[in-house]
Design a protein around this motif. Structure first.
Motif, short mmCIF file in Angstrom:
data_model
loop_
_atom_site.label_atom_id
_atom_site.label_comp_id
_atom_site.label_asym_id
_atom_site.label_seq_id
_atom_site.Cartn_x
_atom_site.Cartn_y
_atom_site.Cartn_z
N LEU A 80 93.42 -51.34 -54.86
CA LEU A 80 93.62 -52.17 -53.67
C LEU A 80 92.29 -52.42 -52.98
CD1 LEU A 80 96.90 -50.65 -52.21
CD2 LEU A 80 96.58 -52.31 -54.07
N PRO A 81 92.12 -53.60 -52.36
CA PRO A 81 93.09 -54.69 -52.24
C PRO A 81 93.25 -55.44 -53.55
CG PRO A 81 91.01 -55.35 -51.28
CD PRO A 81 90.85 -53.91 -51.66
N THR A 177 100.01 -60.26 -52.55
CA THR A 177 98.80 -59.63 -52.02
C THR A 177 99.15 -58.23 -51.53
OG1 THR A 177 97.98 -61.80 -51.30
CG2 THR A 177 96.90 -59.85 -50.39
N ILE A 178 98.39 -57.23 -51.98
CA ILE A 178 98.62 -55.84 -51.57
C ILE A 178 97.32 -55.32 -50.96
CG2 ILE A 178 99.52 -53.60 -52.29
CD1 ILE A 178 100.39 -54.90 -54.93
N GLU A 179 97.40 -54.89 -49.71
CA GLU A 179 96.22 -54.39 -49.01
C GLU A 179 96.57 -53.08 -48.29
OE1 GLU A 179 93.65 -58.02 -47.49
OE2 GLU A 179 95.75 -58.33 -46.93
N THR A 180 95.55 -52.42 -47.78
CA THR A 180 95.78 -51.23 -46.97
C THR A 180 95.33 -51.49 -45.54
OG1 THR A 180 93.60 -50.32 -47.56
CG2 THR A 180 95.49 -49.66 -48.91
N LYS A 318 88.18 -58.29 -49.07
CA LYS A 318 89.20 -59.26 -49.44
C LYS A 318 89.46 -59.19 -50.94
CE LYS A 318 89.85 -60.92 -45.37
NZ LYS A 318 91.14 -60.65 -44.67
N PRO A 319 90.73 -59.24 -51.34
CA PRO A 319 91.02 -59.21 -52.78
C PRO A 319 90.53 -60.48 -53.45
CG PRO A 319 93.00 -59.72 -51.52
CD PRO A 319 91.95 -59.36 -50.52
N ALA A 320 90.14 -60.34 -54.71
CA ALA A 320 89.62 -61.48 -55.46
C ALA A 320 90.72 -62.53 -55.64
CB ALA A 320 89.10 -61.03 -56.82
N SER A 321 90.41 -63.77 -55.32
CA SER A 321 91.35 -64.86 -55.53
C SER A 321 91.33 -65.28 -57.00
CB SER A 321 90.99 -66.06 -54.64
OG SER A 321 91.09 -65.71 -53.28
N LEU A 322 92.36 -66.02 -57.38
CA LEU A 322 92.45 -66.47 -58.77
C LEU A 322 91.33 -67.45 -59.08
CD1 LEU A 322 94.04 -66.56 -61.42
CD2 LEU A 322 95.39 -68.43 -60.46
N GLN A 323 90.52 -67.09 -60.08
CA GLN A 323 89.42 -67.94 -60.51
C GLN A 323 89.72 -68.60 -61.86
OE1 GLN A 323 85.63 -65.71 -60.18
NE2 GLN A 323 86.71 -64.33 -58.78
N ALA A 324 90.74 -68.10 -62.54
CA ALA A 324 91.14 -68.69 -63.82
C ALA A 324 91.95 -69.97 -63.55
CB ALA A 324 91.98 -67.70 -64.61
N ASP A 325 92.16 -70.74 -64.61
CA ASP A 325 92.85 -72.03 -64.49
C ASP A 325 94.32 -71.81 -64.13
OD1 ASP A 325 93.81 -74.59 -64.64
OD2 ASP A 325 93.37 -74.87 -66.78
N GLU A 326 94.70 -72.25 -62.94
CA GLU A 326 96.07 -72.06 -62.45
C GLU A 326 97.08 -72.87 -63.26
OE1 GLU A 326 98.22 -73.07 -58.26
OE2 GLU A 326 96.36 -71.90 -58.14
N GLY A 367 97.85 -64.49 -62.98
CA GLY A 367 96.41 -64.41 -63.05
C GLY A 367 95.85 -63.67 -61.84
N SER A 368 94.79 -62.89 -62.07
CA SER A 368 94.12 -62.16 -61.00
C SER A 368 92.63 -62.22 -61.26
CB SER A 368 94.59 -60.70 -60.97
OG SER A 368 93.89 -59.97 -59.98
N GLY A 369 91.89 -62.84 -60.36
CA GLY A 369 90.46 -63.00 -60.57
C GLY A 369 90.21 -63.86 -61.80
N THR A 370 89.51 -63.30 -62.78
CA THR A 370 89.20 -64.03 -64.02
C THR A 370 90.08 -63.55 -65.18
OG1 THR A 370 87.43 -62.46 -64.55
CG2 THR A 370 86.82 -64.44 -63.31
#
Length: 455
Positions: A80-81, A177-180, A318-326, A367-370
């Motif tokens: 996390l995150p 999204t999972i955060e602490t 901040k958690p990594a946003s999706l960078q791969a092709d959605e 997808g998560s990040g790359t």
């Protein structure tokens, strides 16, 4: 390429289930009586309604129930995150699940966003590992039907599993999204955990004792505030702590200790709210030779001192946003080259589950990040780097069938045939696995054929 295939009987039962009032079976006398003794989660109510509508007797209903159970046993380990965007197909019941550990003093915050033409109801359930029975985790929280988020204060530092599962026969895209977050407010006005300069467990008095708290540095007479709603139990002066205030946090069964104050502004028995001033920061007691600071400690009832840092530290990473092709979410792709690793989690350091050969067919679930979370034709899931996959737009090759072959809905001997392809038919190969190939026939229909019939 998203397949949505289910029987007319299942479709009929499903719409009867939605519009015929069967979802309200929880209002029956039997269920009402049961509800007096046990409050059901939305997931449990929905599962009971499936059984009442006899949808649990259909293949899709059984798959939905099994997907929820399997998710608890095969959760993806994440740090996390964390943030992941995925797609739930209507024709194949799936559940996403994530395993993580949160420190005592933190709370886990979950948010699920959905989108689509017919946005499905999504069930969000949080479980805690059961030390006595690993196969039966304990449910500790869930989101209600009007919200797609939850917050839960961790009581013990045990592995937790979050399960996200949509209702039957509805497809849609989701982002989880999972955060602490800290359980308590910060105890020094205008400051945050960056002001902490001395931490839990450090040596004191030449190693004779350990630091049972954290030291928060700020200018003299900075307001020291209540981190919780509670009752002041003690206001006194001690040789070590100097001017101190004790605040009882009955909700969490603990006491908060504020020491080295320059002045105390509350009385024993006084009720305070979060943010109320308890005193002013100083360096009384054995801190007389140091810069002004607050010694802040937490003492759990029946346990003693615990590290207060996780209780007040707000991790703003901040958690990594999706960078791969959605656009690949929910679609079939193939490995672009050999030696692609299928990994347990979205990280290059994660355990490799297996090495995939070139042109292996994969369905992209999320997808998560790359990284993509994918499912192989045999149902195994894992993560592959997005750079290792490609679309099926360009066929690998064209082959002529050696004999008549069924064009199957799935890559298994028990799959239903969509049509029969005649001998000498030419098909374009889109992806390959050992026993079955994914192909497109001259009319543009996509399906699976036994590999032996194209060799």
């Amino acid at each position: 390429m998203r397949f949505t295939i289910y029987s007319s009987r299942v479709r009929f039962l499903f719409f009867l289930f939605l519009f015929g009032g069967l979802i309200f079976t929880s209002c029956s006398p039997q269920n009402t009586l049961r509800g007096v003794f046990k409050k059901q989660s939305p997931y449990e109510k929905y599962q009971a309604s499936l059984k009442a509508a006899k949808l649990d007797e259909t293949a899709l209903g059984q798959q939905w129930i099994a997907a929820g159970e399997q998710a608890l046993q095969k959760a993806v380990p994440v740090s996390l995150p964390f943030k992941e965007t995925g797609y739930f197909p209507a024709d194949k019941p799936l559940a996403a699940s994530y395993r993580f550990t949160v420190k005592q003093g933190q709370k886990v915050a979950v948010k699920v966003q959905t989108q689509g033409q017919q946005v499905p109801q999504v069930f969000i359930d949080l479980f805690e590992a059961n030390p006595d029975n690993a196969g039966q985790p304990k449910q500790v929280s869930y989101a209600d039907t009007t919200a797609q988020s939850l917050e839960y204060e961790i009581e013990e530092e045990l592995p937790h599993v979050l399960r996200v599962q949509p209702e039957l026969l509805r497809s849609g895209q989701y982002t989880v999204t999972i955060e602490t977050l800290p359980q308590l407010a910060f105890p020094v006005q205008g400051k945050d955990s960056r002001a902490v300069q001395s931490f839990w467990g450090q040596d004191r008095d030449a190693g004779a004792r350990r630091h049972e708290g954290i030291d928060i540095f700020a200018p003299r007479n900075t307001p020291v505030v209540a981190a919780v709603e509670g009752t002041v139990t003690r206001v006194n002066v001690t040789p070590i702590g100097g001017k101190v205030v004790w605040l009882s946090d009955a909700k969490r069964q603990q006491s908060l200790y504020y020491a080295h104050l320059d002045s105390q502004l509350v009385q024993p028995g006084q009720r305070v709210s979060i943010g109320d001033t308890l005193g002013l920061l100083g360096n009384t007691g054995n801190a007389i030779t140091t810069a002004p600071h607050l010694h802040f400690g937490i003492y759990r009832f029946g346990q003693g001192a615990v590290d207060p840092f996780p209780y007040v530290h707000h991790d703003r990473t901040k958690p990594a946003s999706l960078q791969a092709d959605e656009k690949k979410l929910g679609n079939w792709v193939r490995t672009a080259r050999s030696n692609a690793n299928l990994r347990l989690a979205p990280a290059a350091s994660a355990t490799s589950l297996q090495t995939l050969s070139q042109y292996t067919p994969l369905q992209v679930l999320a997808g998560s990040g790359t990284w993509y979370r994918v499912m192989l034709p045999d149902g195994q899931q894992g993560y592959v780097a997005s750079s290792m996959v490609e679309t099926l737009d360009k066929p690998i090759q064209a082959v002529k069938l050696t004999r008549e072959a069924p064009l199957l809905e799935a890559s298994s001997s028990g799959a239903a045939p969509q049509k029969n392809l005649s001998a000498d038919s030419t098909v374009r190969v889109l992806a390959k696995q050992d026993a079955y190939w994914l192909v497109k026939d001259p009319q543009g229909t996509t399906g699976w054929i036994p590999a032996e019939m194209a060799r």
